[in-house]
Design a protein around this motif. Structure first.
Motif: not given
Length: 182
Positions: A101-126
């Motif tokens: 899949x090709x996404x447009x914006x990092x916000x599109x990854x939220x559906x997978x539980x992947x977000x950009x955190x306050x430190x600017x890193x991708x983050x997801x729950x373990x």
């Protein structure tokens, strides 16, 4: 964190199939922030089959999923490119799939539980029961983090601790797929 709507190891969630019966024994997810792609390799697609009716339902679902006309979940509406490929393993013992899949914006990854955190890193729950592993990320107390400017990968093996009673009911889907291929 946003509610996770797509489970990497349940292929039906990518196509809006409610209560999908097909799961992958192992899933490898690769996110490339530069090309804005996410690739999901699902190895050894399986289903839990207790009765003949389960077998028929799994065959029906698999037929739906491999159809070139099967629409993707509405969650991927903003994704500019979506590809799926089903194939047998090199030893011809298991059915695998690759979704790209090709996404447009990092916000599109939220559906997978992947977000950009306050430190600017991708983050997801373990989720310990998913047996997530990665050599690219760092596991904190509750979250995996990954550099946002570099590709990263992780694997999930959610069937690792399955109760023995259910393990006996797991059936590989390669014979189903071979029967459905033209």
């Amino acid at each position: 964190m946003e509610q996770i709507k797509i489970l990497f190891f349940v292929i039906g969630t990518f196509f809006g199939v409610e209560q999908s019966r097909i799961v992958a024994e192992k899933t490898t997810v690769t996110v490339n922030p530069a090309s804005k792609t996410i690739t999901v390799l699902q190895e050894n697609l399986m289903g839990i089959i207790q009765a003949e009716s389960d077998s028929l339902e799994i065959q029906k679902e698999l037929k739906q999923l491999i159809s070139p006309n099967q629409p993707w979940s509405a969650e991927f509406e903003n994704y500019t490119k979506k590809e799926k490929l089903f194939f047998s393993s090199e030893d011809d013992h298991t059915l695998n799939s690759t979704l790209t899949l090709t996404y447009s914006d990092a916000k599109d990854l939220k559906v997978f539980g992947i977000e950009v955190n306050k430190e600017g890193l991708f983050s997801m729950t373990n989720f310990p029961k998913s047996h997530i592993k990665s050599t690219d990320g760092t596991l904190g107390e509750r979250y995996w983090t990954f550099k946002a400017d570099q590709p990263f990968s992780f694997t999930e093996a959610p069937l690792t601790d399955m109760p023995e009673a259910y393990e006996k009911l797991l059936k590989g889907l390669l014979p189903f797929w071979k029967a459905l291929k033209p």
